[in-house]
Motif scaffolding. Structure first.
Motif, PDB file in Angstrom:
ATOM      1  N   VAL A  99      62.928  13.662  35.787  1.00 14.74           N
ATOM      2  CA  VAL A  99      64.339  13.827  35.430  1.00 14.74           C
ATOM      3  C   VAL A  99      65.181  13.768  36.697  1.00 14.74           C
ATOM      4  O   VAL A  99      64.661  13.750  37.804  1.00 14.74           O
ATOM      5  CB  VAL A  99      64.596  15.166  34.680  1.00 14.74           C
ATOM      6  N   SER A 100      66.497  13.777  36.520  1.00 15.04           N
ATOM      7  CA  SER A 100      67.407  13.750  37.664  1.00 15.04           C
ATOM      8  C   SER A 100      68.275  15.005  37.644  1.00 15.04           C
ATOM      9  O   SER A 100      68.223  15.796  36.708  1.00 15.04           O
ATOM     10  CB  SER A 100      68.278  12.499  37.600  1.00 15.04           C
ATOM     11  N   TYR A 101      69.091  15.149  38.662  1.00 12.05           N
ATOM     12  CA  TYR A 101      70.038  16.253  38.712  1.00 12.05           C
ATOM     13  C   TYR A 101      71.232  15.913  37.831  1.00 12.05           C
ATOM     14  O   TYR A 101      71.473  14.753  37.518  1.00 12.05           O
ATOM     15  CB  TYR A 101      70.515  16.492  40.152  1.00 12.05           C
ATOM     16  N   GLY A 102      71.984  16.942  37.427  1.00 12.57           N
ATOM     17  CA  GLY A 102      73.225  16.699  36.705  1.00 12.57           C
ATOM     18  C   GLY A 102      73.190  17.164  35.268  1.00 12.57           C
ATOM     19  O   GLY A 102      72.212  17.748  34.788  1.00 12.57           O
ATOM     20  N   ASN A 103      74.287  16.868  34.557  1.00  7.17           N
ATOM     21  CA  ASN A 103      74.475  17.342  33.183  1.00  7.17           C
ATOM     22  C   ASN A 103      73.423  16.816  32.214  1.00  7.17           C
ATOM     23  O   ASN A 103      72.956  17.544  31.345  1.00  7.17           O
ATOM     24  CB  ASN A 103      75.863  16.931  32.665  1.00  7.17           C
ATOM     25  N   ASN A 104      73.067  15.544  32.335  1.00  9.72           N
ATOM     26  CA  ASN A 104      72.123  14.942  31.393  1.00  9.72           C
ATOM     27  C   ASN A 104      70.686  14.979  31.905  1.00  9.72           C
ATOM     28  O   ASN A 104      69.800  14.437  31.254  1.00  9.72           O
ATOM     29  CB  ASN A 104      72.531  13.500  31.083  1.00  9.72           C
ATOM     30  N   GLY A 105      70.460  15.590  33.037  1.00 11.44           N
ATOM     31  CA  GLY A 105      69.124  15.653  33.620  1.00 11.44           C
ATOM     32  C   GLY A 105      68.518  17.032  33.470  1.00 11.44           C
ATOM     33  O   GLY A 105      68.311  17.542  32.365  1.00 11.44           O
ATOM     34  N   ILE A 106      68.260  17.653  34.592  1.00  5.91           N
ATOM     35  CA  ILE A 106      67.573  18.947  34.615  1.00  5.91           C
ATOM     36  C   ILE A 106      68.384  20.038  33.931  1.00  5.91           C
ATOM     37  O   ILE A 106      67.830  20.921  33.284  1.00  5.91           O
ATOM     38  CB  ILE A 106      67.180  19.333  36.067  1.00  5.91           C
ATOM     39  N   ARG A 107      69.703  19.989  34.033  1.00  3.16           N
ATOM     40  CA  ARG A 107      70.531  21.016  33.406  1.00  3.16           C
ATOM     41  C   ARG A 107      70.357  21.012  31.895  1.00  3.16           C
ATOM     42  O   ARG A 107      70.195  22.053  31.265  1.00  3.16           O
ATOM     43  CB  ARG A 107      71.996  20.815  33.763  1.00  3.16           C
ATOM     44  N   LEU A 146      66.833  21.948  46.954  1.00  5.96           N
ATOM     45  CA  LEU A 146      66.471  23.318  46.587  1.00  5.96           C
ATOM     46  C   LEU A 146      67.716  24.116  46.211  1.00  5.96           C
ATOM     47  O   LEU A 146      67.717  24.849  45.216  1.00  5.96           O
ATOM     48  CB  LEU A 146      65.718  23.987  47.741  1.00  5.96           C
ATOM     49  N   VAL A 147      68.785  23.961  46.973  1.00  3.12           N
ATOM     50  CA  VAL A 147      70.038  24.647  46.654  1.00  3.12           C
ATOM     51  C   VAL A 147      70.586  24.150  45.320  1.00  3.12           C
ATOM     52  O   VAL A 147      71.059  24.937  44.493  1.00  3.12           O
ATOM     53  CB  VAL A 147      71.064  24.458  47.793  1.00  3.12           C
ATOM     54  N   ASP A 148      70.490  22.840  45.078  1.00  4.99           N
ATOM     55  CA  ASP A 148      70.967  22.280  43.812  1.00  4.99           C
ATOM     56  C   ASP A 148      70.201  22.852  42.618  1.00  4.99           C
ATOM     57  O   ASP A 148      70.795  23.163  41.583  1.00  4.99           O
ATOM     58  CB  ASP A 148      70.850  20.754  43.823  1.00  4.99           C
ATOM     59  N   ILE A 149      68.902  22.998  42.747  1.00  5.67           N
ATOM     60  CA  ILE A 149      68.117  23.522  41.619  1.00  5.67           C
ATOM     61  C   ILE A 149      68.423  25.003  41.410  1.00  5.67           C
ATOM     62  O   ILE A 149      68.438  25.493  40.276  1.00  5.67           O
ATOM     63  CB  ILE A 149      66.602  23.244  41.786  1.00  5.67           C
ATOM     64  N   LEU A 150      68.706  25.725  42.490  1.00  5.06           N
ATOM     65  CA  LEU A 150      69.098  27.125  42.342  1.00  5.06           C
ATOM     66  C   LEU A 150      70.468  27.231  41.662  1.00  5.06           C
ATOM     67  O   LEU A 150      70.709  28.149  40.867  1.00  5.06           O
ATOM     68  CB  LEU A 150      69.104  27.830  43.693  1.00  5.06           C
ATOM     69  N   ASP A 151      71.360  26.292  41.955  1.00  5.95           N
ATOM     70  CA  ASP A 151      72.642  26.237  41.245  1.00  5.95           C
ATOM     71  C   ASP A 151      72.422  25.972  39.760  1.00  5.95           C
ATOM     72  O   ASP A 151      73.101  26.553  38.908  1.00  5.95           O
ATOM     73  CB  ASP A 151      73.542  25.156  41.839  1.00  5.95           C
ATOM     74  N   GLU A 152      71.476  25.108  39.445  1.00  9.88           N
ATOM     75  CA  GLU A 152      71.173  24.822  38.038  1.00  9.88           C
ATOM     76  C   GLU A 152      70.628  26.073  37.333  1.00  9.88           C
ATOM     77  O   GLU A 152      70.906  26.293  36.152  1.00  9.88           O
ATOM     78  CB  GLU A 152      70.169  23.669  37.914  1.00  9.88           C
ATOM     79  N   MET A 153      69.887  26.896  38.054  1.00  9.39           N
ATOM     80  CA  MET A 153      69.388  28.158  37.466  1.00  9.39           C
ATOM     81  C   MET A 153      70.564  29.069  37.102  1.00  9.39           C
ATOM     82  O   MET A 153      70.573  29.702  36.049  1.00  9.39           O
ATOM     83  CB  MET A 153      68.474  28.908  38.443  1.00  9.39           C
ATOM     84  N   ALA A 154      71.557  29.120  37.984  1.00 12.37           N
ATOM     85  CA  ALA A 154      72.730  29.959  37.722  1.00 12.37           C
ATOM     86  C   ALA A 154      73.546  29.396  36.555  1.00 12.37           C
ATOM     87  O   ALA A 154      74.022  30.152  35.708  1.00 12.37           O
ATOM     88  CB  ALA A 154      73.595  30.060  38.971  1.00 12.37           C
ATOM     89  N   ILE A 155      73.704  28.082  36.494  1.00 12.80           N
ATOM     90  CA  ILE A 155      74.469  27.461  35.421  1.00 12.80           C
ATOM     91  C   ILE A 155      73.782  27.670  34.080  1.00 12.80           C
ATOM     92  O   ILE A 155      74.424  27.966  33.072  1.00 12.80           O
ATOM     93  CB  ILE A 155      74.684  25.958  35.711  1.00 12.80           C
ATOM     94  N   ALA A 156      72.455  27.531  34.052  1.00 11.52           N
ATOM     95  CA  ALA A 156      71.695  27.695  32.811  1.00 11.52           C
ATOM     96  C   ALA A 156      71.461  29.169  32.471  1.00 11.52           C
ATOM     97  O   ALA A 156      70.843  29.470  31.460  1.00 11.52           O
ATOM     98  CB  ALA A 156      70.364  26.961  32.908  1.00 11.52           C
TER      99      ALA A 156
END
Length: 178
Positions: A99-107, A146-156
């Motif tokens: 998957v990729s980063y962003g709204n349609n990816g990992i999020r 790594l920072v981006d995935i941690l941001d995704e944890m907070a968003i989710a």
């Protein structure tokens, strides 16, 4: 008659005690003991201890908690590459996918799986049990990912996650093949 010197009477002083200081000290003591009482209450946390799962093909694997359906593993590699799977690698709930980063990816994946896990946990009477995300950055992964995935944890709104710097040999093969 001669004026006799009149007796000089001593003035009677009021014998009142000023209690202003006593009231101030009392309020300070009350506030102090209320604060100490509140801070000394024991704080309890839910602790999910790992249990061991052994299989003939693989060495013993530690699974967090009792339900492997709660585990989501996110493998991070170079060039913004993300591979995710649910459950355990030798018995995944679905095939690992890139998957990729962003709204349609990992999020999107994290939000969907989080909602599914929370619904399942609520159905079995454990509404506080959400997903457990294991983040495994490779040595080639950059800090921004790594920072981006941690941001995704907070968003989710995923509260339980761990960063594990070690890959299993099977996960290394999975990264190389994808």
């Amino acid at each position: 008659m001669k004026n006799l010197p009149q007796k000089i009477r001593s003035k009677k002083l009021n014998s009142r005690v000023d209690l202003t200081a006593m009231v101030s000290v009392s309020f300070l003591l009350i506030i102090f003991f209320m604060l100490v009482g509140e801070l000394s209450k024991p704080k309890a946390l839910d602790l999910s201890m790992p249990e061991r799962h052994c299989d003939d093909k693989f060495d013993c694997v530690i699974t967090c908690g009792t339900d492997t359906r709660r585990i989501i593993t996110v493998l991070l590699d170079d060039n913004n590459k993300i591979i995710t799977y649910s459950g355990l690698l030798f018995n995944p709930l679905e095939d690992p996918k890139k998957v990729s980063y962003g709204n349609n990816g990992i999020r999107k994946i994290l939000l969907e799986k989080s909602n599914t896990i929370r619904e399942h946990s609520a159905a079995i009477g454990k509404p506080k049990y959400g997903p457990i995300v294991i983040i495994k950055p490779s040595k080639k992964c950059n800090f921004k990912n790594l920072v981006d995935i941690l941001d995704e944890m907070a968003i989710a709104k995923i509260d339980t996650y761990a960063i594990v710097p070690e890959y299993t040999p099977e996960e290394s093969k999975l990264l190389a093949s994808k």
